[in-house]
Design an enzyme around this catalytic site. Structure first.
Site, PDB file in Angstrom:
ATOM      1  N   ASP A  87     -18.850  -4.865 -23.580  1.00  0.00           N
ATOM      2  CA  ASP A  87     -19.575  -4.007 -22.646  1.00  0.00           C
ATOM      3  C   ASP A  87     -20.950  -4.636 -22.433  1.00  0.00           C
ATOM      4  O   ASP A  87     -21.867  -4.453 -23.235  1.00  0.00           O
ATOM      5  CB  ASP A  87     -19.673  -2.591 -23.232  1.00  0.00           C
ATOM      6  CG  ASP A  87     -20.458  -1.655 -22.321  1.00  0.00           C
ATOM      7  OD1 ASP A  87     -21.002  -2.119 -21.300  1.00  0.00           O
ATOM      8  OD2 ASP A  87     -20.525  -0.452 -22.646  1.00  0.00           O
ATOM      9  N   TYR A  92     -30.105  14.360 -19.920  1.00  0.00           N
ATOM     10  CA  TYR A  92     -30.562  14.383 -21.318  1.00  0.00           C
ATOM     11  C   TYR A  92     -31.794  15.257 -21.489  1.00  0.00           C
ATOM     12  O   TYR A  92     -32.731  14.892 -22.212  1.00  0.00           O
ATOM     13  CB  TYR A  92     -30.914  12.953 -21.785  1.00  0.00           C
ATOM     14  CG  TYR A  92     -29.856  11.912 -21.521  1.00  0.00           C
ATOM     15  CD1 TYR A  92     -28.599  12.021 -22.105  1.00  0.00           C
ATOM     16  CD2 TYR A  92     -30.104  10.823 -20.698  1.00  0.00           C
ATOM     17  CE1 TYR A  92     -27.625  11.058 -21.867  1.00  0.00           C
ATOM     18  CE2 TYR A  92     -29.142   9.861 -20.458  1.00  0.00           C
ATOM     19  CZ  TYR A  92     -27.909   9.982 -21.046  1.00  0.00           C
ATOM     20  OH  TYR A  92     -26.963   9.038 -20.816  1.00  0.00           O
ATOM     21  N   TYR A 128     -23.118   2.514 -27.840  1.00  0.00           N
ATOM     22  CA  TYR A 128     -23.196   3.447 -26.713  1.00  0.00           C
ATOM     23  C   TYR A 128     -22.436   2.837 -25.531  1.00  0.00           C
ATOM     24  O   TYR A 128     -22.698   1.688 -25.153  1.00  0.00           O
ATOM     25  CB  TYR A 128     -24.647   3.723 -26.298  1.00  0.00           C
ATOM     26  CG  TYR A 128     -24.709   4.577 -25.049  1.00  0.00           C
ATOM     27  CD1 TYR A 128     -24.574   5.970 -25.122  1.00  0.00           C
ATOM     28  CD2 TYR A 128     -24.811   3.995 -23.781  1.00  0.00           C
ATOM     29  CE1 TYR A 128     -24.565   6.744 -23.977  1.00  0.00           C
ATOM     30  CE2 TYR A 128     -24.806   4.771 -22.622  1.00  0.00           C
ATOM     31  CZ  TYR A 128     -24.677   6.145 -22.734  1.00  0.00           C
ATOM     32  OH  TYR A 128     -24.660   6.913 -21.602  1.00  0.00           O
ATOM     33  N   LYS A 151     -25.534  -1.571 -14.440  1.00  0.00           N
ATOM     34  CA  LYS A 151     -27.010  -1.556 -14.490  1.00  0.00           C
ATOM     35  C   LYS A 151     -27.715  -2.539 -13.531  1.00  0.00           C
ATOM     36  O   LYS A 151     -28.114  -2.151 -12.461  1.00  0.00           O
ATOM     37  CB  LYS A 151     -27.472  -1.758 -15.929  1.00  0.00           C
ATOM     38  CG  LYS A 151     -27.042  -0.584 -16.826  1.00  0.00           C
ATOM     39  CD  LYS A 151     -28.173   0.016 -17.608  1.00  0.00           C
ATOM     40  CE  LYS A 151     -27.881   1.422 -18.062  1.00  0.00           C
ATOM     41  NZ  LYS A 151     -26.992   1.511 -19.231  1.00  0.00           N
TER      42      LYS A 151
HETATM   43  C1  PLP Z   1     -25.842   2.511 -19.525  1.00  0.00           C
HETATM   44  C2  PLP Z   1     -24.651   2.001 -20.244  1.00  0.00           C
HETATM   45  C3  PLP Z   1     -23.374   2.498 -19.958  1.00  0.00           C
HETATM   46  C4  PLP Z   1     -23.130   3.626 -18.990  1.00  0.00           C
HETATM   47  O1  PLP Z   1     -23.489   3.292 -17.688  1.00  0.00           O
HETATM   48  P1  PLP Z   1     -23.732   4.479 -16.637  1.00  0.00           P
HETATM   49  O2  PLP Z   1     -23.915   3.770 -15.346  1.00  0.00           O
HETATM   50  O3  PLP Z   1     -24.941   5.201 -17.097  1.00  0.00           O
HETATM   51  O4  PLP Z   1     -22.525   5.349 -16.642  1.00  0.00           O
HETATM   52  C5  PLP Z   1     -22.308   1.945 -20.642  1.00  0.00           C
HETATM   53  N1  PLP Z   1     -22.476   0.971 -21.532  1.00  0.00           N
HETATM   54  C6  PLP Z   1     -23.691   0.459 -21.829  1.00  0.00           C
HETATM   55  C7  PLP Z   1     -23.804  -0.656 -22.818  1.00  0.00           C
HETATM   56  C8  PLP Z   1     -24.817   0.973 -21.201  1.00  0.00           C
HETATM   57  O5  PLP Z   1     -26.025   0.491 -21.521  1.00  0.00           O
END
Ligand code: PLP
Length: 426
Positions: free
Chosen positions: A239, A18, A145, A269
């Protein structure tokens, strides 16, 4: 102190995330990290106010995770998961299945959050294909996102989600505002009906939309999505890559807080406590069983080379031990209570639009797109690492942060915003 050798020699070869490489400030060389602190090459220390993109929930170099990694390194660092089994992945899958709500019992491993979401979308689409229905589109939300790969870009906010350049080149999804009232829910039911037969499911970040702007919504929104999914036979994908694993304090997962079981859930994460890349897509019995067949083509044709990496799974198992043994949820709640208090003075700063806290997430939203570089520099000068974006200055500290450090992080946020308000803002 001068920059280390590796920094100067590698500098023009590393393409940063980014980042406009022409104009960006030079990144800060980090030489070590411990607890909630990072040490820079010039000897300065910074408190990590965002847990290395929301991952280092137990702090850096937690001895329990380090010990698990050392042990695993000596036994079996990695083995492919195609046709082979190993203890760490098997133990982790069982533990995630028992932690995840309801009958979310089937764990597909991958190596990043974006890929976990890709896999969730692929599972959902193939769930219908396996039953002879071509339903491959998704309902998703403004402010959302879900990652940076092509399929996940298509379910991000089309304008704010950093990917607007790619409009037209991405899969076309049905993007709407999150339903917040009964009227919204009724309107959404009509829209879903118009897309009958082409929607596979709904993709949402439950309770907090993170990278899209740290926007909160209520559990009732998720219950409405569950009702809509049930009424229209759509799959519901949560997600939880940001909010899952304790960040919200009240429970391990947002789905538990809302009392809603999705059909598929993604995690990444914080999964390894911020030590190694690992992600999981967890499916319900109904999803899993739709892939059981005598037809080999009905199988899920996906398999990242490093899926279920033994070091990653060992780290995740050790991280789950810590969630069991140490009061992480209580710590997340206490962080929230303290942030409410420390960030409150920002409400009176001209140019501040909103101050909000949920779980261990504290947000100051400004009335205009603030110069993120300037805000970030103001925080770094005061010993705190934060990475503001757009109009958002936020903290997602390690859940183990002490009260004094957290007070410092909060005060620095307020001071940085005051400084911005007095000088740069016109
Ligand atoms: C960070 C994130 C992703 C992507 O994860 P990466 O390991 O960076 O590919 C997908 N969904 C959410 C909600 C996120 O916060």
């Amino acid at each position: 102190m001068s920059d280390p050798d590796w920094y100067a020699t590698g500098r023009s070869h590393v393409w940063l995330p980014y980042t406009q490489m022409k104009t960006a400030r030079a990144p800060l060389p980090v030489v070590a990290a411990q607890g909630v602190r990072m040490q820079l090459a010039d000897g300065r220390e910074l408190v990590d106010g965002i847990s290395s993109w929301w991952s280092t929930v137990h702090g850096y170099r937690h001895p329990h995770i380090e010990q698990a990694l050392r042990r695993q390194l000596e036994v079996l660092p990695h083995v492919m998961l195609g046709g082979l089994a190993h203890e760490q992945a098997w133990r982790l899958a069982q533990r995630l299945a028992s932690l995840a709500p309801g009958d979310l019992n089937h764990v597909f491993f991958s190596d990043s959050g974006s890929v976990a979401v890709e896999v969730a979308m692929k599972m959902a689409a193939q769930f219908w294909l396996n039953q002879g229905q071509r339903r491959v589109k998704f309902l998703c939300f403004r402010g959302g996102y879900h990652g940076d790969t092509f399929a996940t870009m298509s379910v991000c906010d089309p304008d704010e989600g950093m990917h607007s350049l790619f409009k037209g080149a991405l899969l076309e999804q049905v993007v709407v505002d999150l339903p917040r009232t009964p009227e919204d829910e009724a309107a959404l039911a009509v829209l879903i009906d118009q897309h009958r037969g082409e929607l596979a499911g709904i993709v949402v970040e439950p309770l907090v939309q993170g990278a899209g702007g740290m926007v909160f919504h209520e559990p009732e929104t998720l219950r409405a999505l569950r009702r809509l999914a049930d009424a229209h036979d759509l799959l519901l994908i949560f997600d939880e890559i940001f909010v899952g694993l304790g960040r919200l304090g009240d429970a391990m997962f947002a789905s538990e807080i809302a009392g809603v079981q999705p059909d598929i859930m993604t995690l990444s994460k914080a999964l390894t406590g911020g030590t190694l890349p690992l992600a999981a897509t967890i499916a319900s019995a109904r999803i899993y069983e739709a892939f059981l067949s005598d037809d080999p083509m009905a199988a899920l044709m996906h398999g990242p080379t490093y899926m279920g990496n033994a070091m990653g799974c060992a780290a995740a198992n050790a991280s789950l031990d810590l969630f069991e043994r140490e009061p992480r949820l209580a710590q997340a709640k206490a962080i929230g209570a303290q942030l409410e208090h420390v960030l409150a003075p920002a409400r009176d700063v001209p140019g501040v639009r909103d101050v909000r806290v949920r779980g261990a997430i504290g947000v100051i939203q400004l009335d205009a797109t603030a110069p993120a570089d300037q805000l970030s520099a103001a925080c770094i000068a005061r010993g705190v690492w934060l990475r503001p974006f757009r109009d958002i200055l936020y903290t997602t500290p390690p859940l183990v942060i002490g009260q004094d450090d957290l007070t410092h992080v909060g005060n620095v946020m307020v001071e940085a915003v005051r400084e911005w308000s007095m000088t740069a803002r016109r």
